[in-house]
Design a protein around this motif. Structure first.
Motif, short mmCIF file in Angstrom:
data_model
loop_
_atom_site.label_atom_id
_atom_site.label_comp_id
_atom_site.label_asym_id
_atom_site.label_seq_id
_atom_site.Cartn_x
_atom_site.Cartn_y
_atom_site.Cartn_z
N TRP A 63 4.31 -3.84 -6.55
CA TRP A 63 3.62 -3.26 -5.78
C TRP A 63 2.91 -4.14 -4.54
O TRP A 63 3.51 -5.55 -5.39
CB TRP A 63 2.24 -1.88 -5.11
N CYS A 64 2.87 -4.01 -3.41
CA CYS A 64 2.18 -5.21 -2.58
C CYS A 64 1.42 -5.89 -2.82
O CYS A 64 1.33 -7.57 -2.38
CB CYS A 64 2.55 -4.34 -0.89
N GLU A 65 0.85 -5.51 -3.81
CA GLU A 65 -0.77 -6.49 -3.74
C GLU A 65 -0.24 -7.35 -4.87
O GLU A 65 -0.26 -7.11 -5.66
CB GLU A 65 -1.81 -4.94 -3.61
N ASP A 66 -1.21 -8.59 -4.24
CA ASP A 66 -1.43 -8.88 -5.70
C ASP A 66 -1.77 -9.44 -6.35
O ASP A 66 -2.79 -8.75 -7.22
CB ASP A 66 -2.00 -10.58 -5.16
N ASN A 67 -1.07 -9.28 -7.99
CA ASN A 67 -1.58 -9.44 -9.41
C ASN A 67 -2.84 -10.27 -9.61
O ASN A 67 -3.01 -11.43 -8.92
CB ASN A 67 -0.20 -9.20 -9.93
N CYS A 84 6.53 -4.75 2.74
CA CYS A 84 5.46 -5.53 1.97
C CYS A 84 6.00 -7.09 2.27
O CYS A 84 4.32 -8.04 2.80
CB CYS A 84 5.98 -5.97 0.67
N GLY A 85 6.63 -7.76 3.03
CA GLY A 85 7.19 -9.23 3.47
C GLY A 85 5.89 -9.17 4.70
O GLY A 85 5.55 -10.37 4.37
N PHE A 86 5.73 -8.28 5.42
CA PHE A 86 5.58 -8.00 6.98
C PHE A 86 3.61 -8.25 6.64
O PHE A 86 2.85 -8.53 7.04
CB PHE A 86 5.46 -7.34 7.88
N TRP A 87 3.46 -8.09 5.77
CA TRP A 87 1.64 -7.15 4.92
C TRP A 87 1.43 -8.22 4.07
O TRP A 87 0.00 -8.44 4.42
CB TRP A 87 1.91 -5.63 4.31
N ARG A 88 2.43 -9.00 3.92
CA ARG A 88 1.46 -10.74 3.22
C ARG A 88 1.81 -11.46 3.44
O ARG A 88 0.50 -12.35 4.19
CB ARG A 88 2.64 -10.67 2.19
N GLN A 89 1.99 -11.70 5.09
CA GLN A 89 2.22 -12.12 5.80
C GLN A 89 0.69 -12.02 6.91
O GLN A 89 0.15 -13.28 7.13
CB GLN A 89 3.24 -12.55 7.05
N ILE A 90 0.42 -11.54 6.61
CA ILE A 90 -1.11 -11.22 7.51
C ILE A 90 -1.72 -10.52 6.42
O ILE A 90 -3.13 -10.20 6.83
CB ILE A 90 -0.52 -9.76 8.72
N ASN A 91 -2.30 -10.98 5.27
CA ASN A 91 -2.47 -11.27 3.72
C ASN A 91 -3.34 -9.34 4.08
O ASN A 91 -4.56 -9.16 3.94
CB ASN A 91 -3.74 -12.24 4.25
N PHE A 92 -2.44 -8.00 4.27
CA PHE A 92 -3.28 -6.61 4.32
C PHE A 92 -2.30 -6.72 3.15
O PHE A 92 -1.29 -5.81 3.67
CB PHE A 92 -3.20 -6.58 5.85
N TYR A 93 -2.54 -5.69 1.96
CA TYR A 93 -1.66 -5.41 1.10
C TYR A 93 -2.05 -4.44 0.22
O TYR A 93 -2.22 -3.61 -0.79
CB TYR A 93 -1.70 -6.44 0.03
N TYR A 94 -2.75 -3.49 1.65
CA TYR A 94 -4.25 -2.73 0.53
C TYR A 94 -3.50 -1.07 1.16
O TYR A 94 -3.91 -0.09 0.79
CB TYR A 94 -5.53 -2.13 1.47
N LEU A 95 -2.14 -0.88 1.85
CA LEU A 95 -1.50 0.36 1.88
C LEU A 95 -1.60 1.26 1.00
O LEU A 95 -1.59 2.29 0.59
CB LEU A 95 -0.48 0.28 2.80
N HIS A 96 -1.03 0.57 -0.43
CA HIS A 96 -0.86 1.60 -1.72
C HIS A 96 -1.84 2.10 -1.77
O HIS A 96 -1.99 3.21 -2.36
CB HIS A 96 -0.25 1.27 -2.68
N SER A 97 -3.03 1.26 -1.85
CA SER A 97 -4.36 2.34 -2.30
C SER A 97 -4.55 3.55 -1.10
O SER A 97 -5.26 4.57 -1.51
CB SER A 97 -5.75 0.82 -2.55
N PHE A 98 -4.42 2.89 -0.38
CA PHE A 98 -4.92 4.26 1.45
C PHE A 98 -3.94 5.30 0.65
O PHE A 98 -4.41 6.03 0.89
CB PHE A 98 -4.72 3.06 2.26
N HIS A 104 -0.89 1.01 -12.57
CA HIS A 104 -1.48 -0.14 -11.76
C HIS A 104 -2.10 -1.64 -12.45
O HIS A 104 -2.42 -2.14 -12.33
CB HIS A 104 -2.60 0.22 -10.35
N MET A 105 -3.47 -0.54 -13.59
CA MET A 105 -3.83 -1.59 -13.89
C MET A 105 -3.19 -2.61 -14.64
O MET A 105 -2.96 -3.66 -15.35
CB MET A 105 -4.62 -1.25 -15.48
N THR A 106 -1.74 -2.39 -15.34
CA THR A 106 -0.98 -2.99 -16.22
C THR A 106 0.37 -3.19 -15.61
O THR A 106 0.73 -3.68 -15.96
CB THR A 106 -0.85 -2.12 -17.37
#
Length: 282
Positions: free
Chosen positions: A30-34, A209-223, A93-95
């Motif tokens: 997913w988009c969130e940084d690991n 994901c590319g767009f959200w990474r550009q603005i450093n916002f990667y929380y949508l899957h947690s939403f 998501h943890m692993t």
């Protein structure tokens, strides 16, 4: 030599089996940084947001206790399974493991299957099905087949499961054509609205994901975890109402909200009584 190659083959199979439990062996990332905050947690926010399923489930089991006692204690099973969804989602998501991905998706599949078995309106069943027991058996076999097929193409599972929601919305629209209770109509609209916002977050995280990474916002899957949980609370209450209205109308089912009786501030649940007449026609 043949025996040697045989044992090498078994050893390689064992390694393959071990790899399904390995970190980041999933086919989806997913988009969130690991590993932002811990080397043990791949996606921190996606893992933490899965806890929301553990919060809603015991509350809904308590609120739906009178309905479950009157109708079927299998209602509790829905919320037990939703807690499993939360647990497997957190593990996945943890692993980011292949095994975690399968557990996450299969737990959702069986929540949907049990929901269909319990609450799918009898009047919408195919004409060749005469009893709910027969319908439940067909749903069970379909879910079992889907479980087996999931091991062959797991990347398709998530999209297929979300498509089931379109059929659920279609059934809701059929029920609303007969409903005159504005409170129920409002609940249906809010249910679909929560689902739409949730699925928008899921798709946006997956496809943009590319767009959200550009603005450093990667929380949508947690939403998505929190929003779909809210949608499920509303949707299960709605279908519990339809079920009680048709199957145990003598209990005068009514949708209420907890802890305050407000559509915007409370969680919906089904309250039932023992009145001899219905207040609304739906």
């Amino acid at each position: 030599m043949s025996g040697r190659f045989y044992f090498m083959h078994i050893f390689q199979q064992g390694l393959g089996m071990a790899n399904v439990f390995a970190y980041q062996s999933s086919q989806i990332d997913w988009c969130e940084d690991n590993f932002q905050f811990s080397e043990k947690v791949a996606e921190f926010y996606n893992t933490i947001s899965s806890v929301s399923f553990f919060i809603s489930s015991p509350i809904m089991m308590y609120l739906l206790h009178p309905y479950a006692q009157k109708r079927s204690r299998a209602v509790y099973l829905i919320w037990v399974m939703i807690m499993f969804v939360g647990f497997f989602s957190a593990y996945y998501h943890m692993t980011l493991s292949y095994f975690g991905q399968l557990l996450d998706e299969l737990s959702i599949l069986w929540v949907l299957a049990i929901g269909y078995m319990l609450w799918f309106p009898r009047r919408h069943m195919p004409t060749f099905i005469k009893t709910r027991k027969s319908f439940s058996l067909i749903v069970f076999l379909a879910a079992l087949l889907s479980t087996i097929l999931s091991f062959f193409k797991p990347t398709v599972n998530a999209y297929a499961l979300n498509c089931v929601a379109l059929h659920i919305i279609y059934v809701i629209s059929l029920e609303l054509k007969r409903c005159t209770d504005q409170r129920i109509i409002n609940l249906a609209i809010v249910t679909v609205a929560w689902w739409f916002v949730a699925i928008s977050c899921w798709l946006s995280d997956r496809l943009l994901c590319g767009f959200w990474r550009q603005i450093n916002f990667y929380y949508l899957h947690s939403f998505w975890h929190v929003l779909i949980n809210i949608a499920v609370v509303h949707g299960t209450t709605l279908f519990a109402y339809f079920d009680a209205f048709y199957e145990i109308p003598e209990t005068n089912p009514e949708v209420k909200y907890w802890p305050v009786d407000s559509q915007w501030l409370g969680l919906p649940y089904l309250a039932i009584g023992d009145k001899d007449h219905l207040q609304k026609s739906c």
